[in-house]
Design an enzyme around this catalytic site. Sequence first.
Site, PDB file in Angstrom:
ATOM      1  N   SER A  31     -63.036 -50.244 -48.977  1.00 47.08           N
ATOM      2  CA  SER A  31     -61.993 -50.587 -48.052  1.00 47.08           C
ATOM      3  C   SER A  31     -61.454 -50.214 -49.290  1.00 47.08           C
ATOM      4  O   SER A  31     -61.505 -50.319 -50.262  1.00 47.08           O
ATOM      5  CB  SER A  31     -62.230 -52.379 -47.637  1.00 47.08           C
ATOM      6  N   GLU A  57     -61.107 -40.667 -38.255  1.00 44.74           N
ATOM      7  CA  GLU A  57     -61.174 -41.410 -39.259  1.00 44.74           C
ATOM      8  C   GLU A  57     -61.786 -41.196 -40.321  1.00 44.74           C
ATOM      9  O   GLU A  57     -61.404 -41.649 -41.504  1.00 44.74           O
ATOM     10  CB  GLU A  57     -61.781 -42.613 -38.298  1.00 44.74           C
ATOM     11  N   GLU A  60     -60.003 -38.389 -42.277  1.00 43.44           N
ATOM     12  CA  GLU A  60     -59.071 -39.239 -43.439  1.00 43.44           C
ATOM     13  C   GLU A  60     -59.512 -39.589 -44.296  1.00 43.44           C
ATOM     14  O   GLU A  60     -58.783 -39.722 -45.552  1.00 43.44           O
ATOM     15  CB  GLU A  60     -57.888 -39.626 -41.992  1.00 43.44           C
ATOM     16  N   GLU A  61     -60.591 -40.968 -44.001  1.00 38.92           N
ATOM     17  CA  GLU A  61     -61.178 -42.265 -44.814  1.00 38.92           C
ATOM     18  C   GLU A  61     -62.038 -41.543 -46.014  1.00 38.92           C
ATOM     19  O   GLU A  61     -62.180 -41.727 -46.590  1.00 38.92           O
ATOM     20  CB  GLU A  61     -61.118 -42.791 -44.396  1.00 38.92           C
ATOM     21  N   ARG A  81     -58.396 -59.255 -41.247  1.00 37.91           N
ATOM     22  CA  ARG A  81     -57.962 -59.943 -42.085  1.00 37.91           C
ATOM     23  C   ARG A  81     -56.315 -59.533 -41.751  1.00 37.91           C
ATOM     24  O   ARG A  81     -56.297 -58.232 -41.503  1.00 37.91           O
ATOM     25  CB  ARG A  81     -57.590 -59.486 -43.728  1.00 37.91           C
ATOM     26  N   ARG A 111     -59.692 -44.424 -51.780  1.00 37.32           N
ATOM     27  CA  ARG A 111     -61.619 -45.434 -51.745  1.00 37.32           C
ATOM     28  C   ARG A 111     -62.647 -44.369 -52.323  1.00 37.32           C
ATOM     29  O   ARG A 111     -61.758 -43.125 -52.807  1.00 37.32           O
ATOM     30  CB  ARG A 111     -61.306 -45.252 -49.998  1.00 37.32           C
TER      31      ARG A 111
END
Length: 141
Positions: A31, A57, A60-61, A81, A111
């Site tokens: 994260s 996702e 992209e991540e 959160r 990341r």
Amino acid sequence: MSRTPKEELSQVAALPFRIKDGQIEVLLVTSRETKRWLIPKGWPMKGKKPHKAAAREAEEEAGVKGAIKAEPLGHYNYWKRRAAHFDLCRVNVYPLEVSKQLKSWREKGQREAQWFAVEEAALQVLEPALADLIRSLPQHV
């Protein structure tokens, strides 16, 4: 029928995997804020089927592309959160067989991404239900 906010908080995630030397490996990413290990996930995208949004996702991540299943492997819940509170989120997880790792992608440098054996990946994540989904992957490959 009215929807409660809880029902609306659902996300999509990809569970990127590959088979290397006969063994299944899972790609986890950290994260951005807490640097804990997880799988690429995000909010559903307007006009995109959930599994296609999950694949986006992952690109992209984690910088990976491949064949994603249209049916989720399962789901897990986690506490998202927020600035002043936490919201319970349900995440539908779609297995993604990685065929390509990109040299450059949107969140590169924000990341870490690392391949793990299935059991090792399950031990890295905090959510027990996500760990169970990771452990169940070999039965679905």
